[in-house]
Scaffold this active site. Structure first.
Site, short mmCIF file in Angstrom:
data_model
loop_
_atom_site.label_atom_id
_atom_site.label_comp_id
_atom_site.label_asym_id
_atom_site.label_seq_id
_atom_site.Cartn_x
_atom_site.Cartn_y
_atom_site.Cartn_z
N LYS A 109 -20.20 31.83 -27.46
CA LYS A 109 -20.50 30.46 -27.06
C LYS A 109 -19.31 29.55 -27.32
CE LYS A 109 -24.30 27.14 -27.93
NZ LYS A 109 -25.55 26.98 -28.73
N SER A 190 -29.58 25.80 -26.22
CA SER A 190 -28.28 25.39 -25.72
C SER A 190 -27.34 26.56 -25.44
CB SER A 190 -27.61 24.44 -26.71
OG SER A 190 -27.31 25.10 -27.92
N SER A 214 -32.10 27.37 -29.89
CA SER A 214 -31.00 27.56 -28.96
C SER A 214 -30.53 29.00 -28.79
CB SER A 214 -29.81 26.69 -29.35
OG SER A 214 -30.11 25.34 -29.10
#
Length: 547
Positions: A109, A190, A214
Site C-alpha cells: 500500500k 482504504s 481497511s
C-alpha cells in the site's frame, strides 16, 4: 493511467519475452493461472527452474498494464523490480535463499515507506517526492525474506481519513480504484488497490493497513483472505499513520496459507515501534503456517453475538446473513461448539459513542507530525495536519472542495485537542470498555470462547478499538439478480456477484487460533472459486517464458 515512477511498458522494454502466438501448443508450458498461484506453487516452480523471478516479474507487470487503466489498482511500479529479481535468481542459482518469499513479487500500500525510487504519498501530492532515511520496518522484513516489492497500490487518500464526501479507493495522486467483480464496483477502503490487485493476481499477494476496517473490508469485497493483526504485532515505523492505538499492517492474499506465510515474515518486535514490545513470549512468534490445520474447528468454542447483527438491520444484508447461517452449519459439522447469543453488552451504547473518532483525531494530530518529522526531504514543507490541510485546499490536483477536508476540520477546529490532552484519557477509556468488558474481549472471557464470528461488514470496529485481531475469509457473493445500486459518484455499492466475507475475531495476539479456524472453514467451502471476476488479465507465465 500514468504511473508515478515509470510506465510498465518501459520496464518491459528490452526484456526477452515469448508472445503466446510464437509458442506451439506442444511447447506451451502448463503453469497454474496466476489468479490461482500460491506462494507454495510458485516457489516449487522456481526451485524446479520452470521459470525465473525475472519471468514472474515480467508476467505481473504485463498483467498490471492490461487492466490498470480500468481498475487503477497500482499507483507506482518499482523501477528496480527487474534488477532485484535478477539478483534473487542469481542467489537461488548459487544455492542461497533469503527466506520464504524469495523471488516472489508483492505489492504494498502506498502509505508504507520504501527507501528506493518509489514515492510514499498516502495518495496525496503533498508527499510526492518526499524521502525517508531507510525502509519502513515492514518493507525491510519483506526484502530480508526475499520478496520483490513490485510497486505501490492505490488507496483511499490518507487511508480514508480526509473527507466526508469522497469515495473508497479515490486518491488525488492515484485516481479512483474500482474492483474486478462488477464494472465500476466500489472496491471498499482504504486498502482498495491492495485488495483489487491481489484478487486478480497482479502479484502473489499485497499488504494493506487497517485502523478500522481497511484490511478486512476490501478483502471481503474482493474475495480475499485478509489478516488484520493485533496492534503491536506488526511495526508501524515509517508507515503514514492515523492512530498509534489502532493502526496495524497485514496481508491480503488469495488463501489462508499465503496470508499466514506473509504474516510470519512481517510480524515481530521492532525497536522503532514500542507497541511491538507487548508481543507475548518475549517476542517469540507462533508458527502461523503450522496453525493451518483442517481439524482446527473441532472442539473450538465459537460465539455468535446476535445483538451486533441485529444492530445492522436485515435489508441489504439478507444474502450475507443466509450465507452466515450456512457457515454456522458447516462449522458445527466440523466439530465446532457454536455458542449462540454471546452478545456484546455495550454494543448499543457504542453505536452512540463518539469516543473512537475522538481517539483517532487526537492520535492523528500527533502521529502525522511525528511521521513528517522523520522525512529527510520534505518538498512541500508540510510538518503537521494544518500544513497538509492548507496544501490540500490550495493545490488544484487535490480535488478540493469537490472532495472536502471535513475529517481534518473536525480534528483541528471542532475537537481541537490531541492525545497529550487530559480529555484523551476519558475517550480512550470508553474505547477500552466497548472493546473490552462491554464488547469483544469481555464476551470471549465470559463464555470461554476461542473466537466470535460475524459477517465481515459488521466486524471491524469491535476489534479496532481494542487492538484485537481479525481474519476474514470469503463467505459468498451477492445473487445474480441483485439490483444495482450506485452511490452519488457512480460507484456500484450493491450488485450481482459482489463478494462478501466471514470474520473470525479473537483476543489480542491470538492470530494463530483465528488462522486455524479460518483455514479449516476455507478448506471445507472453497468459496473463492465459485465466482470469477468480470475482468482478469490475459497474460500468464506461459506468455513470458521462452520454452
Amino acid at each position: 493511467m500514468r504511473f508515478g515512477i515509470l510506465a510498465v511498458g518501459s520496464l518491459l522494454g528490452g526484456v526477452s519475452a515469448s508472445p503466446l502466438g510464437q509458442l506451439s501448443t506442444s511447447s506451451r508450458p502448463n503453469f497454474l493461472p496466476l489468479i490461482e498461484a500460491t506462494i507454495e506453487s510458485l516457489t516449487i516452480s522456481l526451485e524446479k527452474k520452470d521459470f525465473s523471478s525475472v519471468d514472474l516479474v515480467n508476467a505481473y507487470l504485463a498483467r498490471i498494464e492490461e487492466v490498470n487503466d480500468v481498475l487503477n489498482a497500482v499507483t507506482e511500479i518499482n523501477p528496480d523490480a527487474l534488477a532485484i529479481a535478477a539478483q534473487l535468481d542469481a542467489e537461488r542459482a548459487n544455492g542461497t535463499t533469503r527466506g520464504t518469499l524469495h523471488g516472489l513479487p508483492i505489492l504494498i500500500k502506498n502509505n508504507i515507506a520504501t527507501f528506493d525510487q518509489m514515492n510514499n504519498t498516502a495518495g496525496s501530492y503533498a508527499l510526492l517526492g518526499a524521502k525517508v532515511s531507510r525502509d519502513s520496518t515492514i518493507a525491510k522484513k519483506l526484502r530480508d525474506a526475499g520478496a520483490i516489492i513490485l510497486g505501490k497500490t492505490n488507496l483511499s487518500q490518507w487511508a480514508n481519513y480526509r473527507s466526508s464526501n469522497s469515495t473508497n479507493g479515490w486518491s488525488a495522486y492515484g485516481g479512483q480504484v474500482t474492483a474486478a467483480y462488477y464494472p465500476q464496483q466500489d472496491p471498499s477502503g482504504s486498502s482498495s488497490g491492495s485488495g483489487v490487485a491481489s484478487s486478480i493476481g497482479l502479484a502473489v499477494a499485497a499488504l494493506g493497513t487497517e485502523t478500522d476496517g481497511s484490511i478486512v473490508s476490501p478483502s471481503s469485497d474482493n474475495n480475499l483472505v485478509g489478516i488484520k493483526p493485533s496492534v503491536g504485532l506488526t511495526s508501524r515505523s515509517l508507515v503514514i499513520p492515523i492512530s498509534e492505538h489502532q493502526d496495524t499492517i497485514g496481508p491480503m492474499a488469495r488463501t489462508v496459507k499465503d496470508a499466514a506465510t506473509i504474516l510470519q515474515v512481517i510480524a515481530g518486535v521492532d525497536p522503532h515501534d514500542n507497541y511491538t514490545s507487548t508481543i507475548p513470549n518475549n517476542g517469540n512468534l507462533p508458527d502461523y503456517l503450522a496453525a493451518c490445520k483442517f481439524s482446527a474447528l473441532s472442539g473450538a468454542r465459537i460465539g455468535v453475538p446476535r445483538n451486533v447483527i441485529e444492530l445492522f438491520g436485515p435489508d441489504y444484508y439478507v444474502p450475507q446473513l443466509a450465507a452466515f447461517e450456512k457457515a454456522i452449519t458447516t462449522m458445527r459439522a466440523a466439530g465446532a461448539i457454536i455458542v449462540d447469543n454471546t452478545n456484546f453488552t455495550g454494543a448499543a451504547a457504542f453505536f452512540n459513542s463518539t469516543a473512537e473518532i475522538e481517539v483517532l483525531n487526537a492520535d492523528f494530530l500527533v502521529n502525522l507530525a511525528t511521521y513528517l518529522s522523520e522525512l529527510t526531504y520534505n518538498p512541500n514543507d508540510v510538518h503537521n495536519l494544518e500544513d497538509v490541510r492548507k496544501f490540500t485546499q490550495t493545490f488544484a490536483l487535490e480535488g478540493y472542495p469537490d472532495r472536502d477536508t471535513a475529517v481534518w476540520d473536525n480534528a483541528l477546529d471542532t475537537q481541537g485537542w490531541n492525545n497529550t490532552d487530559p480529555r484523551f484519557w476519558a475517550a480512550y477509556q470508553e474505547d477500552v470498555y466497548f472493546g473490552g468488558a462491554g464488547g469483544l474481549l469481555g464476551t470471549l472471557e465470559q463464555f470461554n470462547l476461542d473466537a466470535v464470528i460475524l459477517p465481515t461488514d459488521f466486524a471491524s470496529s469491535w476489534a479496532a478499538i481494542i487492538g484485537a485481531p481479525i481474519v476474514t475469509v470469503p463467505l459468498g457473493f451477492m445473487p445474480a439478480n441483485t439490483t444495482v445500486v450506485k452511490n452519488s459518484r457512480g460507484l456500484v455499492e450493491e450488485g450481482p456477484n459482489i463478494p462478501f466475507g466471514l470474520s473470525f475475531l479473537g483476543g489480542r495476539f491470538d492470530e494463530a487460533t483465528l488462522i486455524g479456524l479460518a483455514y479449516a472453514f476455507e478448506q471445507r467451502t472453497m468459496v473463492r472459486d465459485q465466482v470469477q471476476p468480470y475482468i482478469v488479465p490475459n497474460t500468464e507465465l506461459a506468455d513470458i517464458v521462452v520454452t
